[in-house]
Design a protein around this motif. Structure first.
Motif, PDB file in Angstrom:
ATOM      1  N   VAL A 136      44.179  31.921  49.845  1.00 53.21           N
ATOM      2  CA  VAL A 136      45.351  31.630  49.017  1.00 53.21           C
ATOM      3  C   VAL A 136      45.113  32.080  47.583  1.00 53.21           C
ATOM      4  CG1 VAL A 136      46.982  29.859  48.281  1.00 53.21           C
ATOM      5  CG2 VAL A 136      45.831  29.639  50.497  1.00 53.21           C
ATOM      6  N   LEU A 137      45.988  32.930  47.095  1.00 54.87           N
ATOM      7  CA  LEU A 137      45.908  33.404  45.713  1.00 54.87           C
ATOM      8  C   LEU A 137      46.431  32.330  44.756  1.00 54.87           C
ATOM      9  CD1 LEU A 137      47.220  37.032  46.279  1.00 54.87           C
ATOM     10  CD2 LEU A 137      44.929  36.426  45.477  1.00 54.87           C
ATOM     11  N   PRO A 138      46.164  32.466  43.453  1.00 60.92           N
ATOM     12  CA  PRO A 138      46.728  31.520  42.481  1.00 60.92           C
ATOM     13  C   PRO A 138      48.256  31.521  42.531  1.00 60.92           C
ATOM     14  CG  PRO A 138      45.035  32.891  41.464  1.00 60.92           C
ATOM     15  CD  PRO A 138      45.302  33.478  42.815  1.00 60.92           C
ATOM     16  N   ARG A 139      48.842  30.477  41.984  1.00 58.87           N
ATOM     17  CA  ARG A 139      50.297  30.345  42.054  1.00 58.87           C
ATOM     18  C   ARG A 139      51.003  31.320  41.118  1.00 58.87           C
ATOM     19  NH1 ARG A 139      53.459  27.212  44.649  1.00 58.87           N
ATOM     20  NH2 ARG A 139      51.689  26.041  45.443  1.00 58.87           N
ATOM     21  N   GLN A 140      50.441  31.596  39.959  1.00 58.69           N
ATOM     22  CA  GLN A 140      51.084  32.471  38.991  1.00 58.69           C
ATOM     23  C   GLN A 140      50.843  33.937  39.351  1.00 58.69           C
ATOM     24  OE1 GLN A 140      53.159  31.396  36.572  1.00 58.69           O
ATOM     25  NE2 GLN A 140      52.803  29.348  37.425  1.00 58.69           N
ATOM     26  N   ALA A 141      51.920  34.742  39.277  1.00 57.69           N
ATOM     27  CA  ALA A 141      51.833  36.146  39.680  1.00 57.69           C
ATOM     28  C   ALA A 141      50.793  36.915  38.866  1.00 57.69           C
ATOM     29  CB  ALA A 141      53.209  36.811  39.552  1.00 57.69           C
ATOM     30  N   ASP A 142      50.724  36.685  37.558  1.00 60.00           N
ATOM     31  CA  ASP A 142      49.754  37.405  36.728  1.00 60.00           C
ATOM     32  C   ASP A 142      48.324  37.116  37.181  1.00 60.00           C
ATOM     33  OD1 ASP A 142      51.770  38.533  35.280  1.00 60.00           O
ATOM     34  OD2 ASP A 142      51.526  37.246  33.520  1.00 60.00           O
ATOM     35  N   ASP A 143      48.050  35.855  37.538  1.00 58.80           N
ATOM     36  CA  ASP A 143      46.708  35.487  37.985  1.00 58.80           C
ATOM     37  C   ASP A 143      46.400  36.112  39.345  1.00 58.80           C
ATOM     38  OD1 ASP A 143      46.381  33.941  35.695  1.00 58.80           O
ATOM     39  OD2 ASP A 143      47.109  32.116  36.654  1.00 58.80           O
ATOM     40  N   GLN A 144      47.408  36.195  40.211  1.00 61.54           N
ATOM     41  CA  GLN A 144      47.218  36.851  41.507  1.00 61.54           C
ATOM     42  C   GLN A 144      46.795  38.297  41.301  1.00 61.54           C
ATOM     43  OE1 GLN A 144      50.973  36.573  43.562  1.00 61.54           O
ATOM     44  NE2 GLN A 144      51.120  34.367  43.253  1.00 61.54           N
ATOM     45  N   ARG A 145      47.528  38.971  40.443  1.00 60.49           N
ATOM     46  CA  ARG A 145      47.286  40.397  40.230  1.00 60.49           C
ATOM     47  C   ARG A 145      45.910  40.631  39.615  1.00 60.49           C
ATOM     48  NH1 ARG A 145      47.903  43.427  35.964  1.00 60.49           N
ATOM     49  NH2 ARG A 145      48.069  45.689  36.216  1.00 60.49           N
ATOM     50  N   VAL A 146      45.540  39.821  38.638  1.00 59.07           N
ATOM     51  CA  VAL A 146      44.240  39.992  37.992  1.00 59.07           C
ATOM     52  C   VAL A 146      43.113  39.843  39.011  1.00 59.07           C
ATOM     53  CG1 VAL A 146      42.617  38.897  36.400  1.00 59.07           C
ATOM     54  CG2 VAL A 146      44.949  39.376  35.651  1.00 59.07           C
ATOM     55  N   GLN A 147      43.215  38.836  39.886  1.00 58.97           N
ATOM     56  CA  GLN A 147      42.163  38.644  40.874  1.00 58.97           C
ATOM     57  C   GLN A 147      42.031  39.858  41.800  1.00 58.97           C
ATOM     58  OE1 GLN A 147      41.282  35.910  44.775  1.00 58.97           O
ATOM     59  NE2 GLN A 147      41.977  34.816  42.944  1.00 58.97           N
ATOM     60  N   MET A 148      43.159  40.376  42.267  1.00 60.00           N
ATOM     61  CA  MET A 148      43.103  41.516  43.179  1.00 60.00           C
ATOM     62  C   MET A 148      42.644  42.784  42.466  1.00 60.00           C
ATOM     63  SD  MET A 148      46.163  41.043  45.961  1.00 60.00           S
ATOM     64  CE  MET A 148      47.512  40.689  44.858  1.00 60.00           C
ATOM     65  N   VAL A 149      43.120  42.997  41.249  1.00 61.60           N
ATOM     66  CA  VAL A 149      42.731  44.183  40.491  1.00 61.60           C
ATOM     67  C   VAL A 149      41.224  44.192  40.250  1.00 61.60           C
ATOM     68  CG1 VAL A 149      42.843  45.196  38.182  1.00 61.60           C
ATOM     69  CG2 VAL A 149      44.950  44.666  39.397  1.00 61.60           C
ATOM     70  N   ARG A 150      40.664  43.064  39.872  1.00 57.99           N
ATOM     71  CA  ARG A 150      39.226  42.976  39.620  1.00 57.99           C
ATOM     72  C   ARG A 150      38.433  43.367  40.863  1.00 57.99           C
ATOM     73  NH1 ARG A 150      38.070  37.053  37.918  1.00 57.99           N
ATOM     74  NH2 ARG A 150      35.956  37.768  38.368  1.00 57.99           N
ATOM     75  N   ARG A 151      38.836  42.834  41.989  1.00 56.96           N
ATOM     76  CA  ARG A 151      38.059  43.049  43.207  1.00 56.96           C
ATOM     77  C   ARG A 151      38.246  44.458  43.755  1.00 56.96           C
ATOM     78  NH1 ARG A 151      37.867  37.733  46.875  1.00 56.96           N
ATOM     79  NH2 ARG A 151      36.358  39.135  47.877  1.00 56.96           N
ATOM     80  N   LEU A 152      39.462  44.957  43.687  1.00 55.53           N
ATOM     81  CA  LEU A 152      39.698  46.320  44.185  1.00 55.53           C
ATOM     82  C   LEU A 152      39.025  47.355  43.296  1.00 55.53           C
ATOM     83  CD1 LEU A 152      43.427  45.839  45.187  1.00 55.53           C
ATOM     84  CD2 LEU A 152      41.536  46.286  46.763  1.00 55.53           C
TER      85      LEU A 152
END
Length: 428
Positions: free
Chosen positions: A75-91
């Motif tokens: 489950v990603l964070p609830r806020q869209a910006d936080d979701q994107r940051v997590q995925m961008v970092r890992r990718l």
């Protein structure tokens, strides 16, 4: 002497993209979650926004896989910006622990341009395109190739008080006029919607611009247009913001506060997402009986609005160790059967058109015909890898809407968007 509002619009906001990108690049990548270390079936990690009943869909897909793979819902964070940051970092770190990605519809082009997600081809592509609504499908493409599978979509509606307004307005000017008349009569009158400096304001403006026949970008998404239609949309937005029918909190309003303000009884109209319907049914059943819904008003009489769509697309990471299984799992998660389940249980509108004809949809979505009507002729936000940059500068320049100077603001937007396009997205 320059008036303060004109001066404010001449000072274009400076967006420090490079520093933010560098900071993200320095962050240590998160550890990949297990795949095959135990010798059992491959684990496919699904990174997806919070959705209350999605685990039941995952469980069903795992049962259908019959031991060939196991999907794990991360489950990603609830806020869209936080979701994107997590995925961008890992990718950016080429993390092989990510297999399936739930992307906001505005991210697909950015992730595809960075080579972070795989193209859908062959039978996988054919199955996704079969029966999927054209608007959501457009958000999943980049350079005429399919890079994601639309899992769910979303679209705003006009919610109005039937006890105050006999017929819903078909243009924004009609709605403003009706609200002013209610105000003069001492009745609830406000037109409530999102006007804060964030994505919600960009969505509102994009809907007005598309409804007026305007283009923010050219057809290729490579050049800032800001044509006559977009200027007329700025005129409409400023007229609305200064009409005396908005909430005093309009320039700070986001989705849920707008919903709560309408539930309090001060609004005659609300432009918001369908989540407001079940919330109102639970919070105030008596008021809910007086609330109807309609297509969002257009800009011109006789020309229907084009309403901006949202939603989530499913993509397969370029770094997945199990791409073929991941494509299969994604098809299962977004199948017609599971889209119907998610629509009924989690309130996320389907992207597959035939699902709207299912009998169970009528009770869960009494407004489904209006939603589908908007989805068949929608507006999409600018489809470009640089959308995050564009959204940031647009929300800053459009805020507050009462300060818009249509032609000056259009010129400023054109220059700022042209600069944002050169960044090719906020990539680490």
């Amino acid at each position: 002497m320059t008036d303060p509002e004109t001066a404010r619009h001449r000072r274009r906001p400076i967006v420090r993209l490079g520093a933010a990108a560098a900071a993200m690049a320095l962050l240590a990548p998160l550890a990949a979650c297990g795949a095959d270390d135990t010798g059992g079936p491959p684990t496919l990690n699904l990174y997806y926004p919070p959705e209350q009943n999605l685990q039941k869909v995952v469980d069903d897909c795992n049962a259908q896989a019959q031991g060939r793979y196991e999907i794990a819902y991360r489950v990603l964070p609830r806020q869209a910006d936080d979701q994107r940051v997590q995925m961008v970092r890992r990718l950016a770190a080429e993390d092989s622990g990510m297999d399936l990605l739930g992307l906001d519809v505005t991210w697909t082009q950015e992730f595809a341009s960075a080579d972070w997600i795989r193209e859908w081809t062959g039978q996988d592509k054919a199955e996704v395109e079969q029966g999927t609504l054209a608007g959501p499908l457009e958000t999943a493409r980049y350079e005429d190739k399919l890079y994601a599978a639309p899992k769910n979509t979303n679209v705003q509606l006009l919610w109005y008080r039937k006890d105050l307004v006999p017929q819903p307005p078909t243009t924004w000017d009609q709605m403003i006029s009706a609200a002013q008349q209610l105000k003069d009569q001492g009745k609830p009158y406000q037109v409530l919607t999102m006007g804060a400096q964030y994505e919600g304001l960009v969505v509102l403006y994009n809907t007005l611009a598309e409804s007026a026949g305007g283009k923010i970008l050219n057809d290729d998404g490579t050049k800032a247009e800001m044509d006559e239609g977009t200027v007329r949309a700025l005129e409409q937005l400023r007229r609305f913001a200064t009409s005396g029918v908005t909430s005093p909190s309009f320039s700070n309003a986001t989705e849920d506060p707008v919903r709560l303000e309408f539930q309090s009884g001060s609004g005659a109209f609300q432009v918001n997402w369908p989540f407001v319907y079940p919330a109102l049914q639970e919070a105030d059943p008596e008021l809910a009986k007086q609330v109807g819904w309609a297509r969002i008003p257009g800009v011109d009489e006789g020309t229907p609005s084009k309403v901006t769509i949202g939603g989530v697309n499913l993509a397969v990471s370029s770094y997945s160790k199990h791409p073929e299984l991941s494509f299969e799992a994604a098809r299962c998660i977004r199948s017609a059967e599971h889209q119907k389940f998610s629509a009924i249980n989690d309130g996320v509108p389907p992207t597959i058109e035939e699902v709207y004809d299912e009998p169970e949809m009528t009770e869960a979505y009494p407004m489904k015909d209006t939603i589908l009507e908007e989805l068949k002729d929608p507006a999409t936000r600018p489809l470009t890898p640089a959308y995050q940059s564009i959204s940031t500068v647009m929300s800053a320049i459009l805020s507050p809407p009462s300060g818009i100077r249509p032609q000056q603001t259009a010129d400023e937007l054109r220059d700022a968007i042209a600069d944002a396009l050169q960044s090719k997205g906020v990539l680490p």
